[in-house]
Design an enzyme around this catalytic site. Sequence first.
Site, PDB file in Angstrom:
ATOM      1  N   CYS B 248      -2.744 -83.799  45.539  1.00 12.48           N
ATOM      2  CA  CYS B 248      -3.354 -85.052  45.997  1.00 12.48           C
ATOM      3  C   CYS B 248      -4.465 -84.701  46.979  1.00 12.48           C
ATOM      4  O   CYS B 248      -5.461 -84.083  46.610  1.00 12.48           O
ATOM      5  CB  CYS B 248      -2.322 -85.992  46.606  1.00 12.48           C
ATOM      6  SG  CYS B 248      -1.351 -85.273  47.935  1.00 12.48           S
ATOM      7  N   ARG B 253       1.371 -86.906  49.166  1.00 10.91           N
ATOM      8  CA  ARG B 253       1.691 -87.840  48.082  1.00 10.91           C
ATOM      9  C   ARG B 253       2.218 -87.079  46.867  1.00 10.91           C
ATOM     10  O   ARG B 253       3.115 -87.534  46.163  1.00 10.91           O
ATOM     11  CB  ARG B 253       0.433 -88.635  47.694  1.00 10.91           C
ATOM     12  CG  ARG B 253       0.042 -89.716  48.677  1.00 10.91           C
ATOM     13  CD  ARG B 253      -1.268 -90.379  48.304  1.00 10.91           C
ATOM     14  NE  ARG B 253      -2.432 -89.548  48.595  1.00 10.91           N
ATOM     15  CZ  ARG B 253      -3.688 -89.876  48.354  1.00 10.91           C
ATOM     16  NH1 ARG B 253      -3.950 -91.051  47.787  1.00 10.91           N
ATOM     17  NH2 ARG B 253      -4.689 -89.085  48.670  1.00 10.91           N
TER      18      ARG B 253
END
Lengths: 131, 291
Positions: B248, B253
């Site tokens: 990410c 994430r």
Amino acid sequence: MDKQFYIENLLDHYENPRNRYKMEDASVSITGGNPGCGDLVTIYLKVDSDERVIAASFEGEGCTISQAAASMLTEMLIGKTLSEVREMNIDAFIDEIGREVVITRPKCATLAINTAKAAERKYRAEHAPQG
Amino acid sequence: MTEIDPNISAKGYVRPEVLVSTQWVADHLNDPSIRLVESNEDILLYDQGHIPGAIQIDWMSDLNDQLRRDYLDSARFAELMARSGISNQTTVVFYGDKNNWWACYAFWVFQLFGHTNARIMDGGRKKWIDEGRPLTREKPSYPRAEYVAPERDDSTYRAFRDQVMAHSAARLPLIDVRSPKEFSGELLHMEAYPQEGALRGGHIPGAKNVPWATAANEDGTFKSAAELRAIYEEQLGLKPEQEIVTYCRIGERSSHTWFVLHYLLGYPKVRNYDGSWTEWGNLVGAPIERP
């Protein structure tokens, strides 16, 4: 003052925000952050003929630090001249709200003060001498 | 601890033992073999109220090296565990804000040190609060524990840029879990995070975009195994035995998607590239794709 003092002070401002309202008769207002996502703060300033802030308020949403810092900032802004707002030291502001607590979230901690400085620049631009 | 939470087993995961429900946590609040750990993006949420007995571990101030871009070494991880009252035998149950995004990140870092006795509370902080369960502001104190940490093992779950370069060149599966605008290059950073941007926008060549929160339900819980297979296997075409890299912006994430693929769907070879776009998008000469 210890870390817990600053935590409690930030939580108090988050849960009982000072000067959190839309100022309809503001001399200048500006929004910082990104609408629709993350931290968002709108700063409203009302200044008198001497360019002294006689009212300051904010609206916003986002994390605890960003909103608490905005509340604390509005209390500091009232009574300052716009020149003093421009000269406000960001490091000193971080110390004031609790460096040890907010240092890992600098963007959140400084969103409001940077937005206030942007408001000062906007006011200057809008009130620049003509001609 | 090997018991499987019946609320979780019903969701059909390959490794259901890594998740526990809010009810399971409520039933184990006084279990001394368990340590609840809250990990959030909003660092002051814990101070506003947390699950009774929970401690806070912050991804930035506790898990990151404070000088160079890396995680703790084994000595400092052992110290963090010891002062948190976590022994090698303690079951650590993570939970946090934003669909357990940061809880998964902390869980991932713990796996670099081989602390396999770890769980995520499905639904995280939000579900606990929405269910009206108790919170406290009282910060617990636990006796110092004995903890022996092995050297951090980055080889199994962590991918580095040269490995990702080869992975991309070989057209092996790369999952970019950022927002569509970051993937396309329209944004150089996640909205509201300008300090974590990159000089170039786009994505690593060959990457497919599946935003991380696609794997979560509205209440913050993980989708069922059947729903996850529909996303990652039927729509994206992943095969369980493939070598897969997720990334990410800084690897937080993507640790959520790593958790989903490796544990919930049981894929054996999934690594998280924590250098992610903040490294790749600043890397001189790195190939970039823009749709």
